[in-house]
Design a protein around this motif. Structure first.
Motif, mmCIF file in Angstrom:
data_model
loop_
_atom_site.group_PDB
_atom_site.id
_atom_site.type_symbol
_atom_site.label_atom_id
_atom_site.label_comp_id
_atom_site.label_asym_id
_atom_site.label_seq_id
_atom_site.Cartn_x
_atom_site.Cartn_y
_atom_site.Cartn_z
ATOM 1 N N ALA A 112 40.234 9.532 30.837
ATOM 2 C CA ALA A 112 39.681 9.454 32.190
ATOM 3 C C ALA A 112 40.735 9.625 33.273
ATOM 4 O O ALA A 112 40.485 10.287 34.296
ATOM 5 N N ASN A 113 41.927 9.057 33.053
ATOM 6 C CA ASN A 113 42.913 8.976 34.135
ATOM 7 C C ASN A 113 44.291 9.530 33.801
ATOM 8 O O ASN A 113 45.197 9.455 34.633
ATOM 9 N N GLY A 114 44.486 10.073 32.596
ATOM 10 C CA GLY A 114 45.814 10.537 32.203
ATOM 11 C C GLY A 114 46.605 9.422 31.533
ATOM 12 O O GLY A 114 46.201 8.258 31.546
ATOM 13 N N ASP A 115 47.761 9.777 30.969
ATOM 14 C CA ASP A 115 48.500 8.809 30.170
ATOM 15 C C ASP A 115 49.655 8.139 30.908
ATOM 16 O O ASP A 115 50.440 7.400 30.309
ATOM 17 N N HIS A 116 49.788 8.369 32.206
ATOM 18 C CA HIS A 116 50.933 7.828 32.931
ATOM 19 C C HIS A 116 50.813 6.338 33.234
ATOM 20 O O HIS A 116 51.817 5.682 33.546
ATOM 21 N N LEU A 117 49.622 5.770 33.136
ATOM 22 C CA LEU A 117 49.411 4.359 33.471
ATOM 23 C C LEU A 117 49.349 3.444 32.254
ATOM 24 O O LEU A 117 49.456 2.221 32.411
ATOM 25 N N TYR A 118 49.196 4.007 31.070
ATOM 26 C CA TYR A 118 48.842 3.187 29.916
ATOM 27 C C TYR A 118 49.817 3.357 28.752
ATOM 28 O O TYR A 118 50.368 4.436 28.534
ATOM 29 N N LYS A 119 50.008 2.266 28.027
ATOM 30 C CA LYS A 119 50.804 2.281 26.805
ATOM 31 C C LYS A 119 50.041 1.527 25.733
ATOM 32 O O LYS A 119 49.282 0.597 26.021
ATOM 33 N N HIS A 120 50.277 1.930 24.490
ATOM 34 C CA HIS A 120 49.634 1.251 23.365
ATOM 35 C C HIS A 120 50.690 0.978 22.296
ATOM 36 O O HIS A 120 51.338 1.905 21.811
ATOM 37 N N VAL A 121 50.884 -0.297 21.971
ATOM 38 C CA VAL A 121 51.885 -0.702 20.996
ATOM 39 C C VAL A 121 51.199 -1.388 19.822
ATOM 40 O O VAL A 121 50.404 -2.318 20.010
ATOM 41 N N VAL A 122 51.496 -0.914 18.620
ATOM 42 C CA VAL A 122 51.003 -1.540 17.389
ATOM 43 C C VAL A 122 52.207 -2.159 16.684
ATOM 44 O O VAL A 122 53.180 -1.475 16.382
ATOM 45 N N VAL A 123 52.138 -3.464 16.444
ATOM 46 C CA VAL A 123 53.282 -4.195 15.913
ATOM 47 C C VAL A 123 53.129 -4.375 14.408
ATOM 48 O O VAL A 123 52.182 -5.022 13.943
ATOM 49 N N LYS A 124 54.051 -3.803 13.663
ATOM 50 C CA LYS A 124 53.995 -3.878 12.199
ATOM 51 C C LYS A 124 54.205 -5.303 11.708
ATOM 52 O O LYS A 124 55.009 -6.056 12.248
ATOM 53 N N GLY A 125 53.469 -5.640 10.646
ATOM 54 C CA GLY A 125 53.669 -6.922 9.990
ATOM 55 C C GLY A 125 52.984 -8.096 10.653
ATOM 56 O O GLY A 125 53.115 -9.228 10.193
ATOM 57 N N TYR A 126 52.248 -7.843 11.727
ATOM 58 C CA TYR A 126 51.580 -8.925 12.453
ATOM 59 C C TYR A 126 50.064 -8.765 12.387
ATOM 60 O O TYR A 126 49.544 -7.660 12.240
#
Length: 293
Positions: free
Chosen positions: A195-209
């Motif tokens: 909807a808005n582009g990727d400049h505002l958002y981050k997605h982090v997946v933490v291994k082992g948790y």
């Protein structure tokens, strides 16, 4: 103070996003842990929600669920704990003999990987999980059946306004989250980027948790908190004007405060981090618990 930064987790994150999508203003940036607009669940959770278990419990007189276990539990209570232990042994991420832990798994789902908890915390889980009212469970079950945020009547009043979330948002998920699968935050992230582009958002997946061990895991200060701290520092002085959606209904924003650690910050891009925590043996509490308020 004209605006705030929010760190929100689980049901607090869901209700906070209800408020944002209802027009809540004055939020400069968000760190969202485990769930936002979308809810992707394990099969066993979908079955419980499909059976409308919270509604059934309400109908037979249950007004709340609790993980509290009295050390002087009667025969009926001990029988329930034995039954829940069988369920927990099958669903939990690690095995133990703590009845409080078993009740937590039944009430919510597998919320943490046992090896991420230190022994003292595991022995005192009763201090962290208080009574939860059935009405909230009924609403949550409706959301799980729909797969995204809806109001208590099941109406889709939030998702249509997703594109109005034009503040910086960091989405965090544990790779082994068995409560809300990591696809939950991924779907919301993908929809916002579309909807808005990727400049505002981050997605982090933490291994082992898993789920809440991202907040109180024994090494969360090293593996998780740096992501939170970096985002808050980077967005400390952000100014922006977001479009206001129509008021969708009443929603209460419940934010969970998180302490940040001093570890060096991770890269700013979407990433997967590894945790190398050594397993901690989980043992049964030996002292009488104090009931949480």
């Amino acid at each position: 103070i004209s605006s705030v930064q929010a760190v929100v987790h689980c049901w607090g994150a869901a209700t906070f996003f209800m408020s944002l999508l209802s027009g809540l203003e004055g939020v400069r940036s968000v760190v969202c842990s485990q769930v936002a607009n979308d809810a992707v669940m394990k099969l066993v959770t979908n079955v419980k929600c499909g059976l409308r278990l919270p509604g059934l419990l309400d109908a037979v007189g249950f007004k709340y669920l609790t993980a509290y276990v009295d050390t002087d539990e009667g025969l009926a209570g001990r029988a329930v704990d034995k039954a829940l232990a069988l369920y927990a042994m099958a669903e939990a991420q690690g095995q133990c003999n703590n009845p409080v832990c078993h009740r937590i798994t039944f009430n919510y789902a597998s919320l943490y990987r046992h090896e991420q908890l230190n022994q003292r915390l595991h022995e005192n889980l009763h201090e962290l999980f208080a009574e939860a009212n059935i009405t909230s469970f009924e609403h949550l079950a409706t959301i799980c059946r729909k797969g995204h945020l809806v109001n208590a009547q099941g109406k889709d009043v939030y998702s249509p306004h997703l594109s109005t979330l034009t503040m910086p948002i960091l989405f965090l998920s544990g790779e082994e989250n068995q409560c809300y699968l990591k696809e939950s935050t991924q779907r919301t992230y993908d929809a916002l980027v579309a909807a808005n582009g990727d400049h505002l958002y981050k997605h982090v997946v933490v291994k082992g948790y898993g789920h809440i061990d991202c907040i109180f895991g024994r090494h969360a200060h090293r593996d998780v908190f740096p992501h939170i701290l970096r985002h808050l520092e980077e967005t400390a002085h952000v100014k922006h004007d977001r479009p206001s959606p129509p008021v969708a209904g009443t929603a209460t924003a419940t934010a969970t405060a998180t302490t940040t650690g001093e570890a060096a910050p991770p890269p700013a891009s979407t990433t997967t981090t590894s945790a190398d925590a050594k397993p901690a043996k989980a043992t049964k509490a030996t002292k009488k618990p104090t009931k949480a308020d």
